[in-house]
Design a protein around this motif. Structure first.
Motif, PDB file in Angstrom:
ATOM      1  N   THR A   6      -2.857 -32.715  39.267  1.00 12.39           N
ATOM      2  CA  THR A   6      -4.300 -32.693  39.063  1.00 12.39           C
ATOM      3  C   THR A   6      -4.604 -32.780  37.581  1.00 12.39           C
ATOM      4  O   THR A   6      -4.002 -32.061  36.780  1.00 12.39           O
ATOM      5  CB  THR A   6      -4.919 -31.405  39.636  1.00 12.39           C
ATOM      6  N   LEU A   7      -5.534 -33.653  37.203  1.00 16.06           N
ATOM      7  CA  LEU A   7      -5.987 -33.768  35.822  1.00 16.06           C
ATOM      8  C   LEU A   7      -7.401 -33.205  35.715  1.00 16.06           C
ATOM      9  O   LEU A   7      -8.276 -33.564  36.501  1.00 16.06           O
ATOM     10  CB  LEU A   7      -5.983 -35.231  35.363  1.00 16.06           C
ATOM     11  N   HIS A   8      -7.613 -32.323  34.747  1.00 20.91           N
ATOM     12  CA  HIS A   8      -8.929 -31.751  34.496  1.00 20.91           C
ATOM     13  C   HIS A   8      -9.482 -32.347  33.202  1.00 20.91           C
ATOM     14  O   HIS A   8      -8.800 -32.353  32.177  1.00 20.91           O
ATOM     15  CB  HIS A   8      -8.840 -30.229  34.357  1.00 20.91           C
ATOM     16  N   MET A  14      -9.668 -32.699  28.248  1.00 20.49           N
ATOM     17  CA  MET A  14      -8.480 -32.791  29.081  1.00 20.49           C
ATOM     18  C   MET A  14      -7.605 -31.566  28.956  1.00 20.49           C
ATOM     19  O   MET A  14      -6.454 -31.578  29.333  1.00 20.49           O
ATOM     20  CB  MET A  14      -7.698 -34.041  28.720  1.00 20.49           C
ATOM     21  N   ASP A  15      -8.145 -30.514  28.386  1.00 18.64           N
ATOM     22  CA  ASP A  15      -7.417 -29.252  28.314  1.00 18.64           C
ATOM     23  C   ASP A  15      -7.564 -28.541  29.653  1.00 18.64           C
ATOM     24  O   ASP A  15      -8.668 -28.229  30.068  1.00 18.64           O
ATOM     25  CB  ASP A  15      -8.002 -28.393  27.192  1.00 18.64           C
ATOM     26  N   PRO A  16      -6.464 -28.271  30.388  1.00 21.02           N
ATOM     27  CA  PRO A  16      -6.592 -27.663  31.698  1.00 21.02           C
ATOM     28  C   PRO A  16      -7.203 -26.280  31.660  1.00 21.02           C
ATOM     29  O   PRO A  16      -7.749 -25.823  32.649  1.00 21.02           O
ATOM     30  CB  PRO A  16      -5.147 -27.615  32.208  1.00 21.02           C
ATOM     31  N   ASP A  17      -7.104 -25.590  30.554  1.00 26.37           N
ATOM     32  CA  ASP A  17      -7.711 -24.269  30.437  1.00 26.37           C
ATOM     33  C   ASP A  17      -8.018 -24.018  28.976  1.00 26.37           C
ATOM     34  O   ASP A  17      -7.242 -23.402  28.259  1.00 26.37           O
ATOM     35  CB  ASP A  17      -6.771 -23.195  30.983  1.00 26.37           C
ATOM     36  N   PRO A  18      -9.150 -24.522  28.459  1.00 25.10           N
ATOM     37  CA  PRO A  18      -9.409 -24.470  27.027  1.00 25.10           C
ATOM     38  C   PRO A  18      -9.565 -23.062  26.497  1.00 25.10           C
ATOM     39  O   PRO A  18      -9.514 -22.851  25.297  1.00 25.10           O
ATOM     40  CB  PRO A  18     -10.705 -25.269  26.881  1.00 25.10           C
ATOM     41  N   ALA A  19      -9.750 -22.077  27.361  1.00 20.28           N
ATOM     42  CA  ALA A  19      -9.908 -20.711  26.878  1.00 20.28           C
ATOM     43  C   ALA A  19      -8.579 -20.077  26.510  1.00 20.28           C
ATOM     44  O   ALA A  19      -8.544 -19.031  25.888  1.00 20.28           O
ATOM     45  CB  ALA A  19     -10.596 -19.860  27.947  1.00 20.28           C
ATOM     46  N   LEU A  20      -7.469 -20.709  26.906  1.00 26.66           N
ATOM     47  CA  LEU A  20      -6.164 -20.130  26.643  1.00 26.66           C
ATOM     48  C   LEU A  20      -5.434 -20.930  25.579  1.00 26.66           C
ATOM     49  O   LEU A  20      -5.565 -22.147  25.504  1.00 26.66           O
ATOM     50  CB  LEU A  20      -5.328 -20.108  27.929  1.00 26.66           C
ATOM     51  N   PRO A  21      -4.629 -20.274  24.744  1.00 29.87           N
ATOM     52  CA  PRO A  21      -3.923 -20.975  23.672  1.00 29.87           C
ATOM     53  C   PRO A  21      -2.746 -21.770  24.203  1.00 29.87           C
ATOM     54  O   PRO A  21      -2.277 -21.561  25.314  1.00 29.87           O
ATOM     55  CB  PRO A  21      -3.449 -19.830  22.770  1.00 29.87           C
TER      56      PRO A  21
END
Length: 546
Positions: free
Chosen positions: A139-141, A1-8
């Motif tokens: 929006t949920l990712h 559920m992290d919208p952008d796991p590549a970013l801190p």
């Protein structure tokens, strides 16, 4: 559920993707130079997002809107809500009670799961109507596999809680007061009864809080007992504030027993100081208000008796008004119906503040200094073992407000330093350590000249920053993350009766993040309401250099 796991992501600093995209440029005012802009004054009333009506997930200020823009303004806020995963899991509805339904072996519990309800409020604290409309998309990712591994998350560890209990106002609603509590002063304490499961072995209280009304600019409030009973720092909202100083502290109690306290981060609303600083970039935390975490595990063993207990919230030295709510995150033992625990140590000396003031009519200066060390220690025995959790929290606070030349020069210095050290020890061996260090510096200098008939021309310089360092050590593994978010701004504004009519501003924003595996740097320079430079990189060499 992290919208952008590549970013801190950090609790107190917006992740880099929270810097809003560049909006269409506002039209120039016909009565101002080409680089000046006229803006509609926004409301400081926050825009919250609730899940299942009561659990707050996000709190944001109203975006600053240019006046007659042809296509409006678009902002995007993205937030990792993994910590609320327990609220997103399907919850079965009660089975039908009719005899026919009870005998129906084909009844599908999964299909009958109660859906989660997301609610967003778009209220306003302005007395005058604001014409226009908001279009909101939510929006949920969801992620699985390798993307599920979360980044460093401080007190939340390596997995979200098993249960999240809202500490909110049941009597509120989107059409009335909201699901938060409205706090008018220090004596206006709010409390909520909570039933803690008997098999809870960890507890973290997450607090949402924001200042409004006369206390919206609390960080610039002087301390004085004589002279004018008001102080304005480029904002009419503070005209009703009493000069009781620039110190605020959120305190938590459980059954009237002290559970912890934090000094809030000075969030600058889009209509504060100089609103032309905040277009098209946002102030730190403005569109994702910070939440604050208190680890209640050392005192958890006192409340595992299956009875209701009361969580209280109050704000020291507050003035009307603040909005506050909380979420209680609980980790449950899946192999036991009940765990036991106890308190070992609770040492909380009073926070002693040194308050000094020297005023002669409009001119003078005031200062507030203080520091305290709080210690908590307790044990919980579960299927994971007998674990003792010890917490040491250190806070150092310093505030300076000075006014010169009959109010023409105003200077604000605020510096908050906090550090929380958590140590866990198993009775059969094994230790873990974690520390979270934070610093919030703020400097504002305004030079004003009268324009007659209630108007003034003001020139302001500002520095605002956030530094957060998180270190975790478990057995022989050590991980660390460093976040540095800062803004420098300079500009001028023409004020009439405390309302910005036209002006300009230059703002430089620098966001840096680094941990053991990744780095990120983003710099955004704006001038005259336009983005002049927007650069980002993942080069660790550049992150370390700047």
């Amino acid at each position: 559920m992290d919208p952008d796991p590549a970013l801190p992501y950090s609790l107190l600093g917006p992740p880099p993707h929270l810097l809003p995209p560049r909006p269409p440029p506002p039209l120039p005012s016909p009565h101002a130079p080409a680089r000046a802009r006229r803006y509609a004054p926004p409301s400081a009333w926050p825009r919250p997002l609730w899940l299942d009506w009561r659990a707050e997930l996000l709190r944001a200020s109203t975006p600053l809107s240019p006046g007659p823009a042809a296509h409006g303004v678009s902002w995007r806020v993205r937030k990792d809500i993994t910590r609320y995963a327990a609220l997103l899991r399907p919850r079965p509805r009660p089975r039908p009670r009719s005899p026919a339904a009870d005998d129906d072996d084909d009844y599908d519990d999964a299909a009958a799961a109660a859906p989660a309800t997301f609610t967003m409020a778009l209220g306003s604290s302005n007395s005058t109507p604001l014409h226009g409309s908001y279009s909101v998309n939510l929006t949920l990712h969801f992620y699985r596999g390798a993307a599920l591994k979360p980044p460093l998350r401080g007190l939340y560890g390596d997995r979200p809680a098993d249960a999240v209990v809202p500490i909110s106002n049941d009597a509120g609603g989107c059409s009335s007061a909201g699901y938060w509590f409205k706090v008018h002063d220090e004596a206006d304490a709010k409390s909520v009864p909570v039933l803690i499961p008997k098999n809870a072995y960890r507890a973290v209280l997450e607090i949402f809080v924001s200042a409004h009304g006369g206390d919206e600019n609390w960080y610039a409030n002087p301390l004085r007992s004589t002279g004018p009973d008001r102080y304005r720092f480029s904002d009419a909202a503070t005209a009703t504030a009493k000069p009781n100083g620039a110190f605020r502290q959120v305190a938590v109690t459980v059954d009237r027993r002290f559970g912890g306290a934090v000094v809030p981060f000075p969030v600058i609303h889009p209509n504060s100081i100089n609103p032309f600083f905040w277009a098209p970039v946002a102030a730190i935390g403005a569109y994702d208000h910070p939440s604050y975490d208190l680890d209640l595990t050392p005192i958890l063993g006192l409340y595992l008796d299956g009875e209701e207990h009361t969580i209280g919230l109050t704000i020291k030295d507050s003035q009307p008004y603040w909005l506050i709510s909380a979420n209680l995150h609980l980790w449950l033992d899946p192999l036991s119906d009940r765990v036991v625990g106890g308190l070992i140590r609770l040492k909380v000396p009073p926070l002693r503040l040194s308050r000094q003031a020297d005023w002669r009519e409009l001119d003078g200066k005031s200062s507030i200094d203080g520091q305290v060390i709080m210690r908590f220690s307790g044990w919980v025995s579960s299927s994971k073992g007998n674990i003792t959790t010890s917490i040491k929290h250190r806070l150092k606070f310093k505030s300076r407000v000075e006014v010169l030349r009959q109010g023409a020069i105003k200077e604000v210095n605020l510096d908050v330093k906090a550090r929380t050290d958590v140590r866990t020890e198993r009775k059969k061996g094994g230790t873990g350590r974690m520390s979270v260090s934070q610093e919030f510096p703020l400097y504002i200098e305004t030079v004003s000249s009268s324009g007659g008939e209630g108007s003034a021309f003001e020139r302001t310089k500002m520095f605002h920053g956030l530094t957060e360092t998180v270190r975790m050590a478990k057995n022989k593994e050590v991980v660390c993350s460093i976040l540095d978010d800062r803004q420098d701004a300079e500009g001028s504004v023409f004020m009439e009766d405390g309302v910005a009519k036209w002006g300009s501003g230059n703002t430089k924003s620098i966001y840096k993040y680094r941990d053991d595996k990744q780095c990120y740097l983003r710099t955004v320079n704006t001038a005259g309401g336009e983005v002049k430079d927007d650069t980002e990189t993942t080069s660790c060499a550049l992150v370390a250099y700047l």
